[in-house]
Structure formats: C-alpha cells, structure tokens
Design an enzyme around this catalytic site. Structure first.
Site, PDB file in Angstrom:
ATOM      1  N   HIS A  37      44.456  29.500  41.403  1.00 39.48           N
ATOM      2  CA  HIS A  37      43.635  28.768  41.215  1.00 39.48           C
ATOM      3  C   HIS A  37      43.391  28.659  42.845  1.00 39.48           C
ATOM      4  CE1 HIS A  37      43.595  28.233  37.182  1.00 39.48           C
ATOM      5  NE2 HIS A  37      45.023  28.440  37.526  1.00 39.48           N
ATOM      6  N   GLY A  94      43.216  24.986  30.878  1.00 36.71           N
ATOM      7  CA  GLY A  94      42.180  24.973  30.305  1.00 36.71           C
ATOM      8  C   GLY A  94      41.602  26.561  30.875  1.00 36.71           C
ATOM      9  N   CYS A 130      47.704  37.889  35.132  1.00 43.11           N
ATOM     10  CA  CYS A 130      47.820  37.940  34.458  1.00 43.11           C
ATOM     11  C   CYS A 130      48.424  39.056  33.639  1.00 43.11           C
ATOM     12  CB  CYS A 130      46.339  37.826  33.376  1.00 43.11           C
ATOM     13  SG  CYS A 130      45.687  36.387  33.696  1.00 43.11           S
ATOM     14  N   ILE A 182      41.408  31.899  31.006  1.00 40.74           N
ATOM     15  CA  ILE A 182      42.144  30.602  30.086  1.00 40.74           C
ATOM     16  C   ILE A 182      44.013  30.881  29.365  1.00 40.74           C
ATOM     17  CG2 ILE A 182      41.624  29.994  27.762  1.00 40.74           C
ATOM     18  CD1 ILE A 182      38.663  31.622  27.928  1.00 40.74           C
ATOM     19  N   ASP A 193      50.286  34.332  31.392  1.00 40.79           N
ATOM     20  CA  ASP A 193      51.336  34.821  32.684  1.00 40.79           C
ATOM     21  C   ASP A 193      51.148  34.403  34.063  1.00 40.79           C
ATOM     22  OD1 ASP A 193      52.721  36.295  34.390  1.00 40.79           O
ATOM     23  OD2 ASP A 193      52.374  38.447  33.270  1.00 40.79           O
TER      24      ASP A 193
END
Length: 230
Positions: free
Chosen positions: A83, A162, A182, A144, A79
């Site tokens: 960053h 990643g 997420c 992840i 989802d």
C-alpha cells in the site's frame, strides 16, 4: 435498501486505519452505525495476511528502513501486498446476514465494482479463476483481501479490510519491486494512469467508485465523500 456511509480519510497510517476499522466493526455489529465504506491512501506499507510466506518479502530490514516502508502482519486473508501513495484503498465495513450468506460472492462483488469502474475508462477488467483481485490482461490492477468478523449481537458477519486499486503510475515501482505480490511471481502489476495515459487523482477515483459499489451491493445513493479541501 439501506444507505451507505462513505468517508474519505485522506492519507492515514496503516495501524491507525486498522484500529479504526476494528472500532467501526464493533459499532456496526451493535447497530450503532450504518454500513460504511472507508476510502483513503496509506504511506508506504507492506501488509502480510494469514497466508504468510516470509520469502515473498524481498527487502531486508535495513532496506525497508531506508525506503521508509513499514510492515504489518494482519488478520485478513491472503499473502503480502503493498500500500502506498497513489493507490486507492477501500475498507467496506458491512453487515452480512447469516441468511443466504455467500462469502465467495462477497469477494466477487468487490471485484465487480472495480471492473465497472474500469469500464468507465474503456478498460476491460477481469478475473483469473485461481486468484482473487482484478486484472487487465496478465497485470493486476487491484488486490483484494478481507476478514469476516463474526457478529456478537446478531447472526452473521461484519466485513473488514478490502481492496487496493492502483491509480497513479508511481505505485507500480514504489513498493511492488520489494515483494512477490500475493505470492504471484509470474504476473506483474499495472495502474489506471499507465493504462489510460491520463493524470488522475486518487480522491476523484474514490468518488467515482461509490456509485458502482452501491449498485453492486444494493445500497441506495451514498452520502458523498467530504474532501479535505471542501
């Protein structure tokens, strides 16, 4: 065992890093490049994977612009996540042979490398059976999300995307408050600095994870990161 090439890319725009991943995936597929681990930071960015839920992005367009956060809909699983500066992002670009292929096992190995790194700091990292990622108690410290790119010149896959490990304390508030990370509303996030009380540098954590990544994935000693200041 094969060697792993590692590269520290410093701070790189998400779109630029995504394009680089695609290029290197093709080179690894054609056996023109060794398996590679890219380590870097991104400017403030939200990425939305294939499990798309627009309602999990809480900021309106005007607020995203005000905060300087870009949004990418991308081709990894999962989802929405954040960053930004202070977070170690790792993109393993690895060829996985079709023989004995265990895609879920690959995710567990990524988690295991991070769990081993946390143990260096006296932190007990773990998993939640229903979620991918690394947790400390009920707080998520590493997200992840991956893609398995079907190889064209041989049988198997080449991985991309990643993990994102929260290193600095600022990461917890700089972007996660604008999303439901997420899609998990009931749990929060944490960082290495919050858990240790230490001031840490993202590049140093990048260097420290390489031996554990190599151990878990059965690589020989990795080529050291080259720091911009070296």
């Amino acid at each position: 065992m094969q060697s792993l090439e590692t590269e520290w890319l410093s701070k790189m725009d998400y779109g630029q890093a995504w394009d680089l991943q695609k290029k290197l995936v093709r080179e690894i597929d054609r056996e023109e490049r060794r398996d590679t681990l890219l380590l870097l930071e991104h400017p403030p960015t939200y990425t939305i994977g294939s499990d798309r839920h627009p309602e999990h992005l809480l900021y309106e367009k005007e607020e995203l612009t005000r905060r300087g956060i870009t949004v990418y809909e991308i081709d990894r699983g999962g989802d929405i996540t954040y960053h930004g500066p202070g977070q170690l992002v790792g993109y393993p670009l690895l060829y996985l042979d079709a023989v004995g292929l265990d895609l879920h096992g690959y995710l567990r190995k990524l988690e295991e490398a991070i769990i081993k790194l946390l143990a260096d700091f006296g932190i007990i990292g773990g998993r939640k059976p229903e979620y991918t990622g690394v947790w400390v108690g009920d707080s998520k410290i590493a997200a992840i999300g991956v893609k398995f790119n079907k190889a064209r010149t041989r049988r198997g896959f080449v991985t991309s995307h990643g993990f994102a490990l929260n290193v600095k304390k600022n990461v917890e508030q700089d972007g996660f408050q604008g999303i439901i990370p997420c899609g998990i509303a009931e749990y929060g996030v944490t960082s290495l600095e919050t858990l240790t009380g230490m001031e840490l540098q993202v590049e140093d954590i990048g260097n420290r994870i390489i031996p554990y990544f190599s151990e878990v994935f059965d690589f020989t000693a990795s080529i050291p990161l080259v720091h911009p200041s070296s």
